[in-house]
Design an enzyme around this catalytic site. Structure first.
Site, short mmCIF file in Angstrom:
data_model
loop_
_atom_site.label_atom_id
_atom_site.label_comp_id
_atom_site.label_asym_id
_atom_site.label_seq_id
_atom_site.Cartn_x
_atom_site.Cartn_y
_atom_site.Cartn_z
N SER A 213 69.08 -69.15 -106.49
CA SER A 213 67.46 -68.88 -106.99
C SER A 213 67.11 -67.94 -106.22
O SER A 213 67.76 -67.83 -104.90
CB SER A 213 66.99 -69.94 -106.91
OG SER A 213 66.44 -70.94 -105.94
N LYS A 214 65.99 -67.28 -106.19
CA LYS A 214 64.98 -66.56 -104.97
C LYS A 214 64.74 -66.98 -103.82
O LYS A 214 65.08 -66.09 -102.94
CB LYS A 214 63.68 -66.02 -105.54
CG LYS A 214 63.25 -66.16 -106.96
CD LYS A 214 62.49 -64.73 -107.72
CE LYS A 214 62.87 -64.44 -109.27
NZ LYS A 214 63.01 -63.05 -109.35
N ARG A 215 65.29 -68.07 -103.40
CA ARG A 215 64.29 -68.63 -102.40
C ARG A 215 65.81 -68.83 -101.75
O ARG A 215 65.78 -69.33 -100.15
CB ARG A 215 64.23 -70.51 -102.68
CG ARG A 215 62.28 -69.69 -102.73
CD ARG A 215 62.14 -71.38 -102.98
NE ARG A 215 62.70 -71.71 -104.18
CZ ARG A 215 61.98 -71.16 -105.63
NH1 ARG A 215 61.39 -70.36 -105.57
NH2 ARG A 215 62.71 -71.83 -106.45
#
Ligand code: GLU
Length: 439
Positions: A213-215
């Site tokens: 994911s983005k993080r």
């Protein structure tokens, strides 16, 4: 087969450029270049609440850094613009009218729904194979809203209209869009246009198998330059995330990737992101750079570390080209060659302390260096052997303490190179300094 190849990358500017997006862009780029086609950059900026200018710029700068140059879109123009969805409202209205005239939309509480044809829709994805959605089951596949009550159009509709208008021949995108595709095929058919071919590429997972994911670490393309990666290496690494070269080779330039890429060789299984592998690929690309190019690429990191980069810098940088994985490691690797103050690695110092003869050997060598006729890497290195021998020790017993005295480290460039570069006075001084430290 005379349809010209046209692919596109269609990011939504709502966050930074993610490695998954960059890989989608890369596969679309490689496919277009391989087939002498066009690569279009279309910005899907219809979500006003979530779009940001920073995200737009992160997309452009990330793609530029990676060398994914597009033929049409931002800054390039092209025959099928505008290339921002926010500027294409009139085009969407026009095609919406087509559907209305054909009786394929109906109003529902202010919004407009698209009337699916109630039949099975089969798609032949170039990566995923055959997928069928049966639209006869209305409860599972209710007619979809394509125009909201505020007049705005939903993703499925604008995405299809743009692919149609921009004459996209191959849609290459992430597998998260696979189940949208039957809807898109229905729309193409209703609009009276042939659909492009689709290739959905597997998602990227974290090393533990969870969805990236983005993080997650490594997710933002914008972080790579300052971490010391070079663009061609990241391209190479991204290509291996989901594409198989069908040989043992792993290191490729962009041109080689263009030659070898095919959608048939895209894996069906999800790809695992491996940061260690990415650093290794980077190292392989650094090793293939010439000395001058390497020195130049490392320079911003060396400057940032406050080290001098005047005369002799390039030669110094060249000594560690085979020792680093990331450009950001260069300052620490060469600091001792560019200036006299440097830190000692605690373990290296401990190891020297553990060697009872080191102090006397280093002191003897400092004295012998002063007496050496002419100074060169070879004569200095030879002297290490002579001094050790005279004290009844093996050359190896002195090599390591000398390295630590000169660099503070247990590893690094060839000892002869260090001796040659530092010169007699600096070498003797550093030996004496370590002797004093050990006393
Ligand atoms: N804007 C969509 C996305 O970023 C594009 C999907 C597509 O490539 O068709 O997911």
């Amino acid at each position: 087969m005379s349809v010209p190849v046209r692919t596109r990358f269609a990011p939504s500017p709502t966050g930074y450029l993610h490695v998954g997006g960059a890989r989608t862009a890369l596969f679309s780029y490689l496919f277009a270049r391989k087939h002498g086609g066009a690569f279009v950059l279309r910005v899907e900026d219809t979500d006003e609440a979530r779009n940001t200018q920073e995200a737009r710029e992160a997309i452009f700068s990330g793609m530029n850094w990676l060398g994914l140059d597009w033929d049409e879109g931002e800054g390039k123009g092209g025959d099928y613009g505008p290339y921002n969805q926010s500027e294409r409202l009139a085009i969407y209205d026009k095609w919406f009218e087509v559907l209305r005239e054909k009786g394929r939309v109906y109003e529902d509480g202010g919004a407009w729904r698209f009337r699916f044809e109630r039949k099975p829709v089969v798609m032949n994805d170039l990566v995923c194979g055959e997928v069928t959605i049966d639209y006869r089951d209305e409860s599972n596949t209710p007619d979809m809203v394509i125009r909201r009550s505020d007049g705005s159009y939903v993703f499925h509709f604008v995405n299809v209209v743009d692919d149609l208008e921009m004459k996209i021949s191959h849609v290459i995108r992430g597998e998260d869009h696979l189940m949208n595709t039957p809807k898109h095929l229905q729309l193409f058919e209703a609009l009276g246009a042939p659909a492009p071919l689709y290739a959905h590429i597997p998602l990227i997972q974290n090393p533990n198998g969870s969805k990236m994911s983005k993080r997650d670490v490594g997710a933002a393309v914008g972080d790579y330059p300052r971490q010391g990666f070079v663009g061609p290496a990241v391209i190479n690494f991204l290509a291996l995330l989901g594409w198989s070269p069908k040989s043992d080779e792993e290191i490729f330039t962009m041109d080689e990737l263009i030659q070898r890429f095919s959608l048939e060789a895209v894996n069906r299984a999800p790809a695992r992101f491996d940061a260690e592998k990415c650093a290794w690929v980077n190292q392989q690309h650094l090793l293939r750079m010439d000395a001058a190019g390497f020195a130049e690429a490392a320079k911003p990191f060396v400057v940032e570390a406050g080290l001098p980069t005047g005369d002799g810098y390039a030669a110094v940088a060249g000594l560690v080209r085979e020792k680093v994985r990331l450009l950001s490691e260069v300052p620490a690797a060469i600091g001792f060659l560019l200036q006299d103050q440097f830190d000692f690695e605690p373990e290296a110092l401990e190891k020297v302390r553990g060697n009872a003869t080191a102090k006397d050997l280093l002191a003897a060598l400092a004295a012998d260096f002063a007496k050496l006729g002419d100074w060169s890497a070879d004569t200095a290195k030879h002297q290490i052997g002579e001094t050790a021998k005279a004290a009844g020790a093996k050359p190896g017993q002195l090599m390591f303490p000398v390295r630590v005295a000169l660099s503070g480290k247990s590893g690094g460039p060839d000892l002869g190179d260090i001796l040659g570069l530092l010169g007699r006075e600096r070498c003797a001084k550093r030996l004496e300094d370590l002797v004093a430290k050990l006393a």
